[in-house]
Design a protein around this motif. Structure first.
Motif, PDB file in Angstrom:
ATOM      1  N   LEU B  39      25.261 -22.726  16.719  1.00  0.00           N
ATOM      2  CA  LEU B  39      25.877 -21.584  16.055  1.00  0.00           C
ATOM      3  C   LEU B  39      27.375 -21.790  16.179  1.00  0.00           C
ATOM      4  N   CYS B  40      28.001 -21.964  15.028  1.00  0.00           N
ATOM      5  CA  CYS B  40      29.383 -22.419  15.016  1.00  0.00           C
ATOM      6  C   CYS B  40      30.265 -21.377  14.348  1.00  0.00           C
ATOM      7  N   LYS B  47      29.780 -14.857  16.932  1.00  0.00           N
ATOM      8  CA  LYS B  47      28.682 -15.716  17.373  1.00  0.00           C
ATOM      9  C   LYS B  47      28.131 -15.308  18.735  1.00  0.00           C
ATOM     10  N   SER B  48      29.005 -14.982  19.678  1.00  0.00           N
ATOM     11  CA  SER B  48      28.509 -14.534  20.978  1.00  0.00           C
ATOM     12  C   SER B  48      27.864 -13.160  20.861  1.00  0.00           C
ATOM     13  N   ALA B  51      24.328 -13.514  19.696  1.00  0.00           N
ATOM     14  CA  ALA B  51      23.389 -14.025  20.690  1.00  0.00           C
ATOM     15  C   ALA B  51      23.097 -12.983  21.766  1.00  0.00           C
ATOM     16  N   GLN B 105      29.292 -18.022  28.856  1.00  0.00           N
ATOM     17  CA  GLN B 105      30.615 -18.560  28.581  1.00  0.00           C
ATOM     18  C   GLN B 105      31.424 -18.559  29.880  1.00  0.00           C
ATOM     19  N   ASP B 185      26.281 -20.433  25.691  1.00  0.00           N
ATOM     20  CA  ASP B 185      27.481 -19.928  25.047  1.00  0.00           C
ATOM     21  C   ASP B 185      28.683 -20.744  25.514  1.00  0.00           C
ATOM     22  N   GLU B 186      29.142 -21.641  24.675  1.00  0.00           N
ATOM     23  CA  GLU B 186      30.285 -22.520  24.983  1.00  0.00           C
ATOM     24  C   GLU B 186      30.175 -23.120  26.386  1.00  0.00           C
ATOM     25  N   ILE B 217      26.037 -22.263  21.246  1.00  0.00           N
ATOM     26  CA  ILE B 217      27.168 -21.611  20.586  1.00  0.00           C
ATOM     27  C   ILE B 217      28.463 -22.325  20.936  1.00  0.00           C
ATOM     28  N   THR B 218      29.255 -22.674  19.939  1.00  0.00           N
ATOM     29  CA  THR B 218      30.557 -23.293  20.205  1.00  0.00           C
ATOM     30  C   THR B 218      31.416 -23.210  18.958  1.00  0.00           C
ATOM     31  N   HIS B 219      32.719 -23.445  19.123  1.00  0.00           N
ATOM     32  CA  HIS B 219      33.546 -23.535  17.922  1.00  0.00           C
ATOM     33  C   HIS B 219      33.806 -24.984  17.560  1.00  0.00           C
TER      34      HIS B 219
END
Lengths: 346, 362
Positions: B39-40, B47-48, B51, B105, B185-186, B217-219
């Protein structure tokens, strides 16, 4: 190790302009406790030329920020000299430090922490303008100019805003403007984009690149992202455990790394061109010694993670060996690590 | 194959005095067994929120304004899937961690600094599993083995471990109850690339071994392309595009995805022109009508403000998995623009060459 072996080495950034800031034999020790000394930086030589970018690449704890803090005059070196425009720097008195700061400015990593939440953008910029601008300067006009320089337009609209009203990218632009307020010749940027989103990073690097050209700034770019160094920097210095293990033109170092550590760094970077590769097949190729333990205390600091390490590597720390006119690497086993390059050197 | 986790039409808002912030709007996303879905999106894209909202972990002022999250794991497998948004609190507690675990995260700071690593892992197990003290101890040791931390470090406090090791402890804790779904998450954002690659390789290895599914999840798009089976691209609370890694890399359909792919410098191969995505995301208190990407989009046209943002199959693609919210941009249009850009660049180069020649002559 000595730097004497590589005094003939020229910086890949030398072609861009005259030398602005130079450090030779730069070292910093931190005393951690009785009898324990951390050699945070060991015998680093770095030359910043006007209109050129030198990238300092390395993992966290490799000493890259300590180098920048010494260059900024915020940390006194244990050994070595720093020269600004050929003169040894003097930052001992408040006045001398301020004069030095008007030449050499620092941009911090975290745009969320480096701006004061209770002060407006205008205040952040007016202060250095007043401090470094001298008498009779039109502060208001200069602040607007600075905002326009970092493309925060319309400037009049941004001036009264507070940090919480700005996005991360906008805040970092304010940090850049603040650094430029003193009209420096040297900009030390410590991971200026690592806290920003990927889509914003590029814009920021382009802005820095544009400022460097327009204002003929000598720039130090600290990063752990070697890919961005490839695009942005003229020369790349790779640091590991406080020492420079490889240096050379950005394109050459990233495309043909000589030192096993640089090779590991590049192999580890995410590679979108390599879909479903290493990770998916579960075959994690470059797992050089894992990550535990930290650098080796004796011999080459990378020897406990290096796939090529032999007894000599574990006993003796190699000096930078010049490979070409502009490249050098500190490795005993270059003939195996980078046969093509080592051949040139011999 | 039925999905393990099926997020349907989920909408989440933050109630603020200035109005609702639409953090996630009508999001549909499924996670199949054994799959890694990425999930970008940039910070603030929701995104967070998505989730955490799917596990009902958000506190007010966040409110779930619609949708459902169907979970059908092995423990509930024989009966119908449960809707996580509607199960009683007690059942939800049983599902969390045992079935759906989260690696939070900034895991670097998620550990309690005054508790030994072992005690924190045991603590989590005591809350969710019925184990004797010896069993719990043994299991904690095995979990640390799994993530490559020597048993001698069990008695360490978090500050005695490196960032990478702390991250591994977090992953070990998430796996404590053998979950079906792990939301990450990241998990590697604060780590340097060498450690990052090590941990990702480990996650993939563990996934093969234990058979859980991952929502990652990350950017960092470049990371997802290498790691994931499918990738969902989120922007301003909306899903913009969803497809396999290959779909997104080779034929990104949405202009936002295309922008993301042009945003990161490549290490290998020829240097390519980088564009980035100028502009900033919209204010989600008052989202613009239609597509939220319009102000930053190079292809925007009048009809874009009427786009309903439902995900439609990408025209001309074989894969039914590849869907986009942009009905305007087609591969033909992209090719046309690219050709025009190349022509313009060629013209510019020619002009420079001419000037250079003139300069040399004069």
């Amino acid at each position: 190790m000595t730097e004497d072996a590589v005094t003939t080495l020229t910086s890949a950034a030398a072609g861009n302009g005259p030398l602005a800031l130079e450090a030779v034999g730069l070292s910093k020790d931190f005393r951690l406790g009785p009898g324990t000394i951390l050699h945070a930086v060991r015998d680093v030589r770095i030359s910043l030329y006007k209109s050129a970018v030198v990238a300092l690449v390395g993992e966290s704890g490799s000493g890259k920020s300590t180098v920048a803090r010494m260059l900024a005059g915020q940390e006194r070196p244990t050994a070595g000299t720093i020269k600004l425009n050929g003169e040894p720097i003097d930052v001992r008195s408040g006045n001398a430090f301020r004069r030095y700061k008007s030449e050499v400015q620092y941009v911090f990593q975290d745009p969320f922490g480096s701006l004061n939440p209770v002060h407006s953008v205008g205040y952040h910029l007016a202060r250095p303008v007043k401090l470094h601008g001298g008498r009779g300067i039109d502060t208001k006009k200069r602040v607007i100019e600075l905002l326009e320089q970092v493309r925060l337009t319309p400037a009049a609209q941004f001036e009264p805003k507070y940090p919480h009203e700005l996005s991360g990218g906008q805040r970092q632009r304010v940090s850049f403007a603040r650094a430029l307020a003193a009209q420096p010749n040297v900009l030390l940027a410590d991971e200026p984009v690592s806290m920003l989103d990927v889509s914003i990073r590029l814009e920021m690097l382009n802005l820095l690149d544009d400022l460097r050209k327009r204002l003929r700034l000598a720039m130090l770019y600290i990063t752990h992202d070697i890919a961005s160094a490839r695009y942005f920097a003229d020369e790349v210095l790779v640091m590991y455990a406080g020492q420079v293990v490889e240096r050379g033109p950005a394109e050459e170092v990233t495309q043909q790394p000589a030192h096993p550590y640089t090779q590991l760094l590049i192999a580890s970077a995410p590679d979108p061109d390599n879909l479903g590769s290493v990770l998916k097949s579960g075959n994690s190729a470059p797992r050089a010694g894992g990550t535990g333990g930290g650098p080796a205390a004796v011999g080459c600091p990378f020897s406990n993670r290096c796939p090529l390490a032999d007894d000599k590597c574990r006993a003796e720390n190699p000096a930078l060996l010049q490979l070409t006119a502009v490249r050098a690497a500190a490795c005993w086993r270059l003939s195996e690590a980078a046969p093509a390059l080592a051949g040139d050197a011999a | 194959m039925s999905p393990v986790l099926d997020i349907r039409d989920l909408s989440i808002a933050y109630r603020t005095p200035g109005g609702d912030v639409q953090a996630a709007t009508h999001v549909n996303l499924t996670l199949n067994k054994g799959e890694v879905v990425g999930l970008c999106g940039e910070s603030g894209s929701g995104k967070s929120t998505l989730a955490y909202g799917a596990c009902r972990l958000l506190r007010p002022p966040a409110v779930i304004t619609g949708g459902s999250v169907l979970y059908s794991g092995k423990r509930t497998g024989t009966v119908a899937p449960v809707d996580l948004l509607r199960v009683p609190q007690g059942d939800l507690r049983a599902i969390r961690w045992r079935d759906i675990a989260i690696v939070f995260q900034s895991a670097m700071n998620a550990l309690n600094p005054v508790l030994r690593v072992r005690d924190q892992i045991i603590d989590a197990m005591e809350a969710h599993l019925r184990l004797s003290k010896d069993q719990a101890h043994e299991k904690a040791a095995r979990l640390l083995d799994l993530v490559g931390i020597p048993r001698t470090r069990m008695r360490s406090y978090p500050h005695e471990l490196s960032g990478g090791m702390r991250q591994r402890v977090m992953i070990a804790m998430a796996l404590a109850a053998d979950p079906e779904v792990v939301i990450m998450d990241e998990p590697t954002t604060a780590l340097d690339v060498v450690v990052q690659r090590d941990i990702l390789a480990q996650i993939v290895e563990l996934k093969e071994q234990l058979g859980f599914s991952v929502l990652f999840i990350t950017h960092d798009m470049s990371l997802l392309l290498e790691l994931c089976d499918r990738i969902a691209v989120m922007y301003a609370g909306r899903l913009m595009e969803l497809g396999t890694s290959a779909d997104l890399k080779d034929a990104p359909a949405h202009p936002y995805t295309q922008g993301l792919l042009r945003s990161f410098p490549s290490l290998r191969g020829a240097r390519r022109a980088l564009a980035g995505i100028p502009g900033t995301p919209p204010d989600l208190r008052d989202p613009p009508p239609g597509c939220p990407f319009v102000p930053r989009c190079g292809f925007a046209q009048a009809s874009c403000t009427e786009v309903d943002m439902s995900l439609l199959p990408v025209p001309g693609r074989r894969s039914a998995l590849h869907v986009t919210a942009c009905p305007v941009v087609t591969p033909e249009l992209v090719a046309e623009r690219a050709a025009a850009a190349t022509a313009a660049a060629a013209a510019a180069t020619a002009a420079t060459a001419t000037t250079a020649t003139e300069g040399a002559l004069s």
